[in-house]
Write a protein that holds these residues in place. Structure first.
Motif, PDB file in Angstrom:
ATOM      1  N   THR A 133     -15.664 -44.742  33.817  1.00  0.00           N
ATOM      2  CA  THR A 133     -14.505 -45.388  34.434  1.00  0.00           C
ATOM      3  C   THR A 133     -13.839 -44.458  35.439  1.00  0.00           C
ATOM      4  OG1 THR A 133     -14.091 -46.697  32.431  1.00  0.00           O
ATOM      5  CG2 THR A 133     -12.271 -46.477  33.987  1.00  0.00           C
ATOM      6  N   LEU A 134     -13.629 -43.211  35.035  1.00  0.00           N
ATOM      7  CA  LEU A 134     -12.981 -42.236  35.916  1.00  0.00           C
ATOM      8  C   LEU A 134     -13.803 -42.011  37.179  1.00  0.00           C
ATOM      9  CD1 LEU A 134     -10.643 -40.258  36.309  1.00  0.00           C
ATOM     10  CD2 LEU A 134     -11.981 -38.534  35.084  1.00  0.00           C
ATOM     11  N   LYS A 135     -15.115 -41.933  37.032  1.00  0.00           N
ATOM     12  CA  LYS A 135     -15.995 -41.747  38.190  1.00  0.00           C
ATOM     13  C   LYS A 135     -15.886 -42.923  39.149  1.00  0.00           C
ATOM     14  CE  LYS A 135     -20.841 -40.959  39.439  1.00  0.00           C
ATOM     15  NZ  LYS A 135     -22.237 -40.829  38.923  1.00  0.00           N
ATOM     16  N   SER A 136     -15.838 -44.141  38.609  1.00  0.00           N
ATOM     17  CA  SER A 136     -15.733 -45.340  39.437  1.00  0.00           C
ATOM     18  C   SER A 136     -14.399 -45.385  40.177  1.00  0.00           C
ATOM     19  CB  SER A 136     -15.890 -46.590  38.560  1.00  0.00           C
ATOM     20  OG  SER A 136     -15.671 -47.760  39.305  1.00  0.00           O
ATOM     21  N   LEU A 137     -13.310 -45.082  39.473  1.00  0.00           N
ATOM     22  CA  LEU A 137     -11.988 -45.071  40.100  1.00  0.00           C
ATOM     23  C   LEU A 137     -11.922 -44.011  41.197  1.00  0.00           C
ATOM     24  CD1 LEU A 137      -9.759 -45.353  36.895  1.00  0.00           C
ATOM     25  CD2 LEU A 137     -10.229 -47.165  38.540  1.00  0.00           C
ATOM     26  N   GLY A 138     -12.533 -42.852  40.924  1.00  0.00           N
ATOM     27  CA  GLY A 138     -12.542 -41.777  41.911  1.00  0.00           C
ATOM     28  C   GLY A 138     -13.322 -42.148  43.156  1.00  0.00           C
ATOM     29  N   GLU A 139     -14.434 -42.852  42.965  1.00  0.00           N
ATOM     30  CA  GLU A 139     -15.254 -43.283  44.101  1.00  0.00           C
ATOM     31  C   GLU A 139     -14.477 -44.253  44.990  1.00  0.00           C
ATOM     32  OE1 GLU A 139     -19.482 -45.653  44.954  1.00  0.00           O
ATOM     33  OE2 GLU A 139     -18.866 -45.169  42.904  1.00  0.00           O
ATOM     34  N   PHE A 140     -13.793 -45.209  44.368  1.00  0.00           N
ATOM     35  CA  PHE A 140     -12.995 -46.162  45.139  1.00  0.00           C
ATOM     36  C   PHE A 140     -11.847 -45.460  45.853  1.00  0.00           C
ATOM     37  CE2 PHE A 140      -9.064 -48.726  45.109  1.00  0.00           C
ATOM     38  CZ  PHE A 140      -9.412 -49.670  46.067  1.00  0.00           C
ATOM     39  N   SER A 141     -11.148 -44.593  45.130  1.00  0.00           N
ATOM     40  CA  SER A 141      -9.991 -43.908  45.701  1.00  0.00           C
ATOM     41  C   SER A 141     -10.385 -43.067  46.913  1.00  0.00           C
ATOM     42  CB  SER A 141      -9.336 -43.020  44.638  1.00  0.00           C
ATOM     43  OG  SER A 141      -8.202 -42.361  45.153  1.00  0.00           O
ATOM     44  N   LEU A 142     -11.525 -42.381  46.815  1.00  0.00           N
ATOM     45  CA  LEU A 142     -11.957 -41.505  47.908  1.00  0.00           C
ATOM     46  C   LEU A 142     -12.497 -42.305  49.090  1.00  0.00           C
ATOM     47  CD1 LEU A 142     -12.446 -38.630  48.935  1.00  0.00           C
ATOM     48  CD2 LEU A 142     -14.690 -38.701  47.822  1.00  0.00           C
ATOM     49  N   ASN A 143     -13.371 -43.274  48.807  1.00  0.00           N
ATOM     50  CA  ASN A 143     -14.048 -44.003  49.885  1.00  0.00           C
ATOM     51  C   ASN A 143     -13.164 -45.038  50.569  1.00  0.00           C
ATOM     52  OD1 ASN A 143     -16.329 -42.537  49.311  1.00  0.00           O
ATOM     53  ND2 ASN A 143     -17.263 -44.126  48.051  1.00  0.00           N
ATOM     54  N   GLU A 144     -12.318 -45.698  49.788  1.00  0.00           N
ATOM     55  CA  GLU A 144     -11.516 -46.786  50.343  1.00  0.00           C
ATOM     56  C   GLU A 144     -10.075 -46.380  50.651  1.00  0.00           C
ATOM     57  OE1 GLU A 144     -12.940 -49.729  51.083  1.00  0.00           O
ATOM     58  OE2 GLU A 144     -14.823 -48.809  50.400  1.00  0.00           O
ATOM     59  N   LYS A 145      -9.554 -45.419  49.902  1.00  0.00           N
ATOM     60  CA  LYS A 145      -8.158 -45.021  50.080  1.00  0.00           C
ATOM     61  C   LYS A 145      -8.004 -43.618  50.657  1.00  0.00           C
ATOM     62  CE  LYS A 145      -6.297 -48.776  48.494  1.00  0.00           C
ATOM     63  NZ  LYS A 145      -5.495 -49.634  49.403  1.00  0.00           N
ATOM     64  N   LYS A 146      -9.145 -42.943  50.855  1.00  0.00           N
ATOM     65  CA  LYS A 146      -9.141 -41.580  51.408  1.00  0.00           C
ATOM     66  C   LYS A 146      -8.261 -40.637  50.582  1.00  0.00           C
ATOM     67  CE  LYS A 146     -11.608 -43.509  54.531  1.00  0.00           C
ATOM     68  NZ  LYS A 146     -13.081 -43.487  54.341  1.00  0.00           N
ATOM     69  N   CYS A 147      -8.295 -40.858  49.286  1.00  0.00           N
ATOM     70  CA  CYS A 147      -7.502 -40.036  48.362  1.00  0.00           C
ATOM     71  C   CYS A 147      -8.436 -39.458  47.310  1.00  0.00           C
ATOM     72  CB  CYS A 147      -6.408 -40.877  47.702  1.00  0.00           C
ATOM     73  SG  CYS A 147      -5.490 -40.023  46.395  1.00  0.00           S
ATOM     74  N   ALA A 148      -8.543 -38.131  47.260  1.00  0.00           N
ATOM     75  CA  ALA A 148      -9.407 -37.481  46.276  1.00  0.00           C
ATOM     76  C   ALA A 148      -8.899 -37.758  44.867  1.00  0.00           C
ATOM     77  CB  ALA A 148      -9.457 -35.982  46.532  1.00  0.00           C
ATOM     78  N   LEU A 149      -9.817 -37.763  43.915  1.00  0.00           N
ATOM     79  CA  LEU A 149      -9.459 -38.065  42.526  1.00  0.00           C
ATOM     80  C   LEU A 149      -8.386 -37.118  42.001  1.00  0.00           C
ATOM     81  CD1 LEU A 149      -9.981 -39.722  39.972  1.00  0.00           C
ATOM     82  CD2 LEU A 149     -11.848 -38.156  39.413  1.00  0.00           C
ATOM     83  N   ASP A 150      -8.446 -35.857  42.400  1.00  0.00           N
ATOM     84  CA  ASP A 150      -7.451 -34.877  41.948  1.00  0.00           C
ATOM     85  C   ASP A 150      -6.036 -35.249  42.378  1.00  0.00           C
ATOM     86  OD1 ASP A 150      -9.359 -33.345  40.726  1.00  0.00           O
ATOM     87  OD2 ASP A 150      -9.637 -31.988  42.421  1.00  0.00           O
ATOM     88  N   LYS A 151      -5.929 -36.027  43.452  1.00  0.00           N
ATOM     89  CA  LYS A 151      -4.619 -36.403  43.990  1.00  0.00           C
ATOM     90  C   LYS A 151      -4.181 -37.804  43.563  1.00  0.00           C
ATOM     91  CE  LYS A 151      -4.388 -32.594  46.415  1.00  0.00           C
ATOM     92  NZ  LYS A 151      -3.419 -31.524  46.061  1.00  0.00           N
ATOM     93  N   LEU A 152      -5.038 -38.506  42.826  1.00  0.00           N
ATOM     94  CA  LEU A 152      -4.723 -39.878  42.422  1.00  0.00           C
ATOM     95  C   LEU A 152      -3.652 -39.881  41.340  1.00  0.00           C
ATOM     96  CD1 LEU A 152      -5.357 -42.909  42.638  1.00  0.00           C
ATOM     97  CD2 LEU A 152      -7.134 -42.570  40.894  1.00  0.00           C
ATOM     98  N   THR A 153      -2.546 -40.555  41.600  1.00  0.00           N
ATOM     99  CA  THR A 153      -1.430 -40.604  40.653  1.00  0.00           C
ATOM    100  C   THR A 153      -1.207 -42.032  40.164  1.00  0.00           C
ATOM    101  OG1 THR A 153       0.122 -40.866  42.491  1.00  0.00           O
ATOM    102  CG2 THR A 153      -0.275 -38.622  41.689  1.00  0.00           C
ATOM    103  N   PHE A 154      -0.518 -42.145  39.039  1.00  0.00           N
ATOM    104  CA  PHE A 154      -0.281 -43.460  38.447  1.00  0.00           C
ATOM    105  C   PHE A 154       0.538 -44.363  39.371  1.00  0.00           C
ATOM    106  CE2 PHE A 154      -1.204 -41.100  34.495  1.00  0.00           C
ATOM    107  CZ  PHE A 154      -2.118 -41.962  33.920  1.00  0.00           C
ATOM    108  N   ASP A 155       1.532 -43.788  40.045  1.00  0.00           N
ATOM    109  CA  ASP A 155       2.378 -44.625  40.898  1.00  0.00           C
ATOM    110  C   ASP A 155       1.636 -45.144  42.127  1.00  0.00           C
ATOM    111  OD1 ASP A 155       2.177 -42.206  42.152  1.00  0.00           O
ATOM    112  OD2 ASP A 155       4.325 -41.799  42.245  1.00  0.00           O
ATOM    113  N   THR A 156       0.447 -44.572  42.399  1.00  0.00           N
ATOM    114  CA  THR A 156      -0.388 -45.067  43.496  1.00  0.00           C
ATOM    115  C   THR A 156      -1.081 -46.370  43.116  1.00  0.00           C
ATOM    116  OG1 THR A 156      -0.826 -42.795  44.202  1.00  0.00           O
ATOM    117  CG2 THR A 156      -2.333 -44.481  45.012  1.00  0.00           C
TER     118      THR A 156
END
Length: 417
Positions: A133-156
Motif C-alpha cells: 500500500t505504501l509503495k502504491s501511494l508513494g508512486e502516485f504521490s511522486l508521479n502525479e503530485k510531484k511529491c516524494a513519499l518522505d514529504k507526503l503528509t496526512f493533511d495533503t
C-alpha cells in the motif's frame, strides 16, 4: 497531568571538563517510577545555575540565550506529548519525544510504525500488505503530485487526492478490490494517527459521499467452487509429474479437512493429532480480539494417506516439512507463500488439460468444501462451525458469495426428499 517533567543535571559522575550530563527527568505519578533521558548536553554546575535555574536572569546573551531557548523547547515539547496521553506510558512517551517533529504528520512514518509492530507480532502477511500500500501511494504521490513519499503528509490527502488516486489505479488496470484494500489500509493508518493525537480528526477524508467524504468502494467477493462433477474429474485426473501429484494431494487434503487454509496446514503439528482427528486454531484469528475457537477435523482415509505420504519423520514438530520450527515468522511466511504458489501453478496445469476452470487456486478447496457440503445436505450451523465463522450470519453471507450455478443447483435439489 499524570507525570512531572523537569530538566535535571546528573552530578553523580563528572566529565573531564568538570561538566555533567543534562537529562530530562520524568516522574510517573501513577506507578511512582522515574526515568532519566539523555539530551546529549553537558553543563557545569555554574552554567546550569545561570542558564536554567536562575529564571529571573533576563540578561542572557549569545550562546547562553540560545541554550535556554533550546532547553525551554525540549521541556515544552515533553510536557505537550505527556499532556496528550490519557494514561501516561513511558514507551509511547519515548517514541513521540525522540522522533522528528515532522513525523507526527508523516504518512510514511506512521506506515512504517505499523509495519514494525505487525512484524513484532509475527503478522508478516499484514506487514507485507502495508508495504504494498505504501509503495502504491508513494508512486502516485511522486508521479502525479510531484511529491516524494518522505514529504507526503496526512493533511495533503484530501477527498480530491483520493479520487485522483483511484483514477490513477484504474488507469493502471488495478481492480476495485485492490483499490479498496489499499484505501482501507490507509484509513487504518489515519485512524491510528488520530488516536495517538498526532493529527486532527478534522482532516479525516473518509466517510460517505453524502457527507462529502471519500467513500471506499465495497466489493462482493465471488466465492468460486468446483461442483461435484468437476471435483470427481480433478480427483481422477492423471498427473504428469511429481509436482502435479503433490499439488493435487494437498489441494484435496485442504478440501477433505473442512477447507483448511494452507498456512494452517503448514502449522499443523503431530501433537495436534489425536486418534482419527486433529484440532487446531486458525492462524488468521491470532492477534484478534475475537474468542479463539478450536476446530476439530476428522481424518478420512484420503487425508490419512496424505499425512502418511508427506509427513515428516520427526514426530516432535510440524506434520509436513513446508516450514521448520527453528525458522522465524518471516522465513515461514515466505515458505508458505512459495508452497502455495507451487500448488496453484500445478493445479492450474491439471485443470487446463481437463477443461476445468483455469483460475482454480487453493482458495477453491475451501469454497468447494462449503458449497458441496451444503449440496449434500449439511446445515448452515455445521458449515459455520467447520469454517470457524464467528457467527451464522457470516456463513450466510459466505454462501451468498457463491456463483449462480451453485444457487440454482441448490434450489433445484431442495425438494429431493
Amino acid at each position: 497531568m499524570n507525570c512531572n517533567i523537569s530538566l535535571f543535571l546528573d552530578t553523580r559522575r563528572s566529565k573531564d571538563n568538570s561538566s555533567y550530563p543534562l537529562k530530562l527527568r520524568v516522574y510517573n505519578k501513577f506507578n511512582k517510577k522515574v526515568k532519566l533521558y539523555s539530551l546529549n548536553i553537558d553543563l557545569t554546575e555554574k552554567e546550569y545555575q545561570t542558564v536554567w535555574l536562575n529564571t529571573s536572569n533576563k540578561n542572557l546573551r549569545g550562546k547562553n540565550k540560545e541554550l535556554r531557548l533550546k532547553l525551554q523547547a525540549i521541556e515544552t515539547r515533553a510536557n505537550k506529548e505527556a499532556e496528550q496521553m490519557t494514561v501516561f506510558d513511558f514507551a509511547k512517551f519515548e517514541t513521540k519525544l525522540f522522533r522528528k517533529s515532522s513525523d507526527k504528520n508523516s504518512v510514511k512514518y506512521h506506515f512504517q510504525k505499523a509495519i514494525t509492530q505487525y512484524l513484532k507480532e509475527s503478522k508478516v502477511g499484514t506487514a507485507e500488505s502495508y508495504k504494498y500500500t505504501l509503495k502504491s501511494l508513494g508512486e502516485f504521490s511522486l508521479n502525479e503530485k510531484k511529491c516524494a513519499l518522505d514529504k507526503l503528509t496526512f493533511d495533503t490527502i484530501t477527498v480530491d487526492w483520493l479520487n485522483e488516486y483511484e483514477r490513477f489505479m484504474l488507469n493502471k488496470n488495478k481492480s476495485i478490490t485492490t483499490i479498496s484494500i489499499y484505501t482501507r489500509t490507509l484509513r487504518v493508518v489515519f485512524n491510528n494517527a488520530i488516536r495517538e493525537s498526532d493529527i486532527s480528526k478534522d482532516i479525516y477524508p473518509f466517510g460517505t459521499r453524502k457527507e462529502g467524504k471519500y467513500q471506499i468502494s465495497k466489493t462482493k467477493k465471488v466465492k468460486k467452487a468446483l461442483n461435484s462433477k468437476q471435483l470427481k474429474t480433478l480427483f481422477d485426473a492423471e498427473v504428469m509429474s511429481e509436482q502435479e501429484q503433490l499439488a493435487k494431494d494437498f489441494w484435496f487434503f485442504s478440501y477433505a479437512c473442512n477447507g483448511i487454509n494452507f498456512k494452517d496446514i503448514a502449522l499443523l503439528k503431530y501433537s495436534d493429532i489425536k486418534n482419527n482427528s486433529f484440532t487446531y486454531f486458525r492462524a488468521k484469528t491470532f492477534g484478534k480480539s475475537v474468542e479463539k475457537t478450536p476446530i476439530t477435523v476428522y481424518l478420512n482415509d484420503f487425508s490419512k494417506s496424505v499425512i502418511e505420504k508427506y509427513g515428516s519423520t520427526n514426530k516432535n514438530g510440524y506434520v509436513f516439512t513446508i516450514i521448520q520450527l527453528k525458522e522465524d515468522s518471516t522465513e515461514q511466511y515466505k515458505k508458505v507463500k512459495n508452497f502455495t504458489r507451487l500448488v496453484n501453478d500445478y493445479i492450474k496445469r491439471i485443470a487446463k488439460r481437463y477443461d476445468l476452470p483455469n483460475d482454480i487456486s487453493t482458495y477453491w478447496a475451501r469454497h468447494s468444501f462449503a458449497s458441496n457440503s451444503i449440496r449434500k445436505g449439511a446445515t448452515m450451523e455445521f458449515i459455520s462451525e467447520a469454517l470457524n465463522h464467528s457467527n451464522l450470519s457470516v456463513t450466510k453471507n459466505y454462501f451468498a458469495g457463491f456463483e449462480d450455478e451453485a444457487k440454482k443447483e441448490f434450489a433445484k435439489n431442495i425438494l429431493d426428499f
